[in-house]
Every structure is written in C-alpha cells, then in structure tokens.
Design a protein around this motif. Structure first.
Motif, PDB file in Angstrom:
ATOM      1  N   ASN A   5     -14.533 -68.642  -5.381  1.00  0.00           N
ATOM      2  CA  ASN A   5     -15.757 -67.903  -5.711  1.00  0.00           C
ATOM      3  C   ASN A   5     -15.477 -66.408  -5.856  1.00  0.00           C
ATOM      4  O   ASN A   5     -16.051 -65.743  -6.715  1.00  0.00           O
ATOM      5  N   SER A   6     -14.602 -65.884  -5.005  1.00  0.00           N
ATOM      6  CA  SER A   6     -14.229 -64.468  -5.108  1.00  0.00           C
ATOM      7  C   SER A   6     -13.578 -64.175  -6.451  1.00  0.00           C
ATOM      8  O   SER A   6     -13.853 -63.158  -7.086  1.00  0.00           O
ATOM      9  N   ILE A   7     -12.725 -65.089  -6.895  1.00  0.00           N
ATOM     10  CA  ILE A   7     -12.083 -64.917  -8.201  1.00  0.00           C
ATOM     11  C   ILE A   7     -13.119 -64.967  -9.314  1.00  0.00           C
ATOM     12  O   ILE A   7     -13.064 -64.185 -10.271  1.00  0.00           O
ATOM     13  N   GLU A   8     -14.096 -65.859  -9.199  1.00  0.00           N
ATOM     14  CA  GLU A   8     -15.173 -65.948 -10.195  1.00  0.00           C
ATOM     15  C   GLU A   8     -15.969 -64.640 -10.254  1.00  0.00           C
ATOM     16  O   GLU A   8     -16.346 -64.189 -11.328  1.00  0.00           O
ATOM     17  N   TRP A   9     -16.226 -64.033  -9.096  1.00  0.00           N
ATOM     18  CA  TRP A   9     -16.938 -62.751  -9.074  1.00  0.00           C
ATOM     19  C   TRP A   9     -16.118 -61.679  -9.774  1.00  0.00           C
ATOM     20  O   TRP A   9     -16.653 -60.850 -10.509  1.00  0.00           O
ATOM     21  N   ILE A  59     -26.128 -51.031 -13.069  1.00  0.00           N
ATOM     22  CA  ILE A  59     -26.868 -51.586 -11.927  1.00  0.00           C
ATOM     23  C   ILE A  59     -26.382 -53.000 -11.616  1.00  0.00           C
ATOM     24  O   ILE A  59     -26.161 -53.352 -10.456  1.00  0.00           O
ATOM     25  N   VAL A  60     -26.196 -53.804 -12.658  1.00  0.00           N
ATOM     26  CA  VAL A  60     -25.687 -55.164 -12.478  1.00  0.00           C
ATOM     27  C   VAL A  60     -24.291 -55.130 -11.868  1.00  0.00           C
ATOM     28  O   VAL A  60     -23.958 -55.942 -10.998  1.00  0.00           O
ATOM     29  N   LEU A  61     -23.486 -54.180 -12.293  1.00  0.00           N
ATOM     30  CA  LEU A  61     -22.123 -54.067 -11.779  1.00  0.00           C
ATOM     31  C   LEU A  61     -22.114 -53.790 -10.282  1.00  0.00           C
ATOM     32  O   LEU A  61     -21.326 -54.381  -9.538  1.00  0.00           O
ATOM     33  N   TRP A  62     -23.009 -52.937  -9.814  1.00  0.00           N
ATOM     34  CA  TRP A  62     -23.088 -52.669  -8.380  1.00  0.00           C
ATOM     35  C   TRP A  62     -23.497 -53.922  -7.613  1.00  0.00           C
ATOM     36  O   TRP A  62     -22.999 -54.191  -6.515  1.00  0.00           O
ATOM     37  N   ASP A  63     -24.412 -54.695  -8.180  1.00  0.00           N
ATOM     38  CA  ASP A  63     -24.834 -55.932  -7.528  1.00  0.00           C
ATOM     39  C   ASP A  63     -23.682 -56.939  -7.492  1.00  0.00           C
ATOM     40  O   ASP A  63     -23.464 -57.609  -6.473  1.00  0.00           O
ATOM     41  N   LEU A  64     -22.941 -57.052  -8.588  1.00  0.00           N
ATOM     42  CA  LEU A  64     -21.792 -57.956  -8.604  1.00  0.00           C
ATOM     43  C   LEU A  64     -20.732 -57.527  -7.596  1.00  0.00           C
ATOM     44  O   LEU A  64     -20.109 -58.373  -6.937  1.00  0.00           O
ATOM     45  N   LEU A  65     -20.525 -56.229  -7.481  1.00  0.00           N
ATOM     46  CA  LEU A  65     -19.574 -55.720  -6.495  1.00  0.00           C
ATOM     47  C   LEU A  65     -20.020 -56.090  -5.076  1.00  0.00           C
ATOM     48  O   LEU A  65     -19.205 -56.518  -4.256  1.00  0.00           O
ATOM     49  N   ARG A  66     -21.305 -55.971  -4.817  1.00  0.00           N
ATOM     50  CA  ARG A  66     -21.846 -56.352  -3.502  1.00  0.00           C
ATOM     51  C   ARG A  66     -21.615 -57.834  -3.244  1.00  0.00           C
ATOM     52  O   ARG A  66     -21.180 -58.228  -2.166  1.00  0.00           O
ATOM     53  N   GLN A  67     -21.859 -58.659  -4.258  1.00  0.00           N
ATOM     54  CA  GLN A  67     -21.655 -60.101  -4.106  1.00  0.00           C
ATOM     55  C   GLN A  67     -20.171 -60.418  -3.852  1.00  0.00           C
ATOM     56  O   GLN A  67     -19.846 -61.261  -3.018  1.00  0.00           O
ATOM     57  N   ILE A  69     -17.843 -58.412  -2.542  1.00  0.00           N
ATOM     58  CA  ILE A  69     -17.455 -57.962  -1.201  1.00  0.00           C
ATOM     59  C   ILE A  69     -17.981 -58.918  -0.146  1.00  0.00           C
ATOM     60  O   ILE A  69     -17.271 -59.264   0.807  1.00  0.00           O
ATOM     61  N   ASN A  70     -19.201 -59.381  -0.309  1.00  0.00           N
ATOM     62  CA  ASN A  70     -19.777 -60.346   0.626  1.00  0.00           C
ATOM     63  C   ASN A  70     -18.946 -61.629   0.658  1.00  0.00           C
ATOM     64  O   ASN A  70     -18.619 -62.146   1.727  1.00  0.00           O
ATOM     65  N   PHE A  72     -15.777 -61.996  -0.372  1.00  0.00           N
ATOM     66  CA  PHE A  72     -14.432 -61.681   0.093  1.00  0.00           C
ATOM     67  C   PHE A  72     -14.385 -61.547   1.608  1.00  0.00           C
ATOM     68  O   PHE A  72     -13.475 -62.055   2.261  1.00  0.00           O
ATOM     69  N   LEU A  73     -15.365 -60.856   2.179  1.00  0.00           N
ATOM     70  CA  LEU A  73     -15.391 -60.700   3.635  1.00  0.00           C
ATOM     71  C   LEU A  73     -15.654 -62.025   4.324  1.00  0.00           C
ATOM     72  O   LEU A  73     -15.150 -62.262   5.419  1.00  0.00           O
ATOM     73  N   SER A  74     -16.420 -62.897   3.705  1.00  0.00           N
ATOM     74  CA  SER A  74     -16.643 -64.222   4.283  1.00  0.00           C
ATOM     75  C   SER A  74     -15.336 -64.995   4.343  1.00  0.00           C
ATOM     76  O   SER A  74     -15.044 -65.670   5.324  1.00  0.00           O
ATOM     77  N   VAL A  75     -14.529 -64.907   3.309  1.00  0.00           N
ATOM     78  CA  VAL A  75     -13.223 -65.562   3.290  1.00  0.00           C
ATOM     79  C   VAL A  75     -12.329 -64.961   4.365  1.00  0.00           C
ATOM     80  O   VAL A  75     -11.651 -65.667   5.108  1.00  0.00           O
ATOM     81  N   ASP A  76     -12.339 -63.643   4.494  1.00  0.00           N
ATOM     82  CA  ASP A  76     -11.503 -62.956   5.471  1.00  0.00           C
ATOM     83  C   ASP A  76     -11.923 -63.343   6.890  1.00  0.00           C
ATOM     84  O   ASP A  76     -11.080 -63.555   7.745  1.00  0.00           O
ATOM     85  N   MET A  77     -13.211 -63.424   7.141  1.00  0.00           N
ATOM     86  CA  MET A  77     -13.697 -63.771   8.481  1.00  0.00           C
ATOM     87  C   MET A  77     -13.338 -65.214   8.848  1.00  0.00           C
ATOM     88  O   MET A  77     -13.028 -65.507   9.994  1.00  0.00           O
TER      89      MET A  77
END
Length: 82
Positions: A5-9, A59-67, A69-70, A72-77
């Motif tokens: 999913n991170s790669i898809e983002w 604006i969409v780019l910032w939202d995609l970046l947030r998604q 990071i969310n 990616f951090l889930s994978v890291d955790m």
C-alpha cells in the motif's frame, strides 16, 4: 500488504506531481502571453484555469503525503512490534 500500500501511495504521489508540474507550466505559458494582468481574454481565463488546477493538485498532494506517511508509519510500527 501495508508495504505494498505504501508503494501504491508513492505511485499516486508521482502521478499527481507530474500533473501538478504540467498545470503550473501551462499556467505560466498563458501568463507570459498576457499583456496586462487584469485583461479579460482567453489567455487570462486559461491562466486562471491551470493555476486553479495546480492549486487543487497541490492540496491533493498534501493529502496523499499524509496518507503515505500514515501507511508507512503503520508498517514501521508493526515491524518494531508496537
């Protein structure tokens, strides 16, 4: 699954970046053709259209970046065990 999913983002982010660059360059091309900033011509309308498109994509780019990071951090955790 989350790593995929991170790669898809990242793929989506790259597509939006390309579209953003296209919109900004088109907006600039129409801005250069304008003789006066307040004129009401097709150039000014197209300039405004592409500029608005670029702002929307930003604006969409910032939202995609947030998604991303969310995700990616889930994978890291999960990898750390938290």
């Amino acid at each position: 699954m989350r790593a995929r999913n991170s790669i898809e983002w990242l793929i989506r982010i790259n597509k939006v970046i390309n579209n953003f660059i296209y919109a900004i360059s088109r907006s600039y091309a129409y801005a250069v053709k304008m003789n006066w900033p307040l004129e009401e011509t097709e150039n000014s309308q197209m300039y405004a259209y592409y500029l608005e498109d670029a702002v929307y994509r930003d604006i969409v780019l910032w939202d995609l970046l947030r998604q991303f990071i969310n995700e990616f951090l889930s994978v890291d955790m999960i990898r750390i065990g938290k």
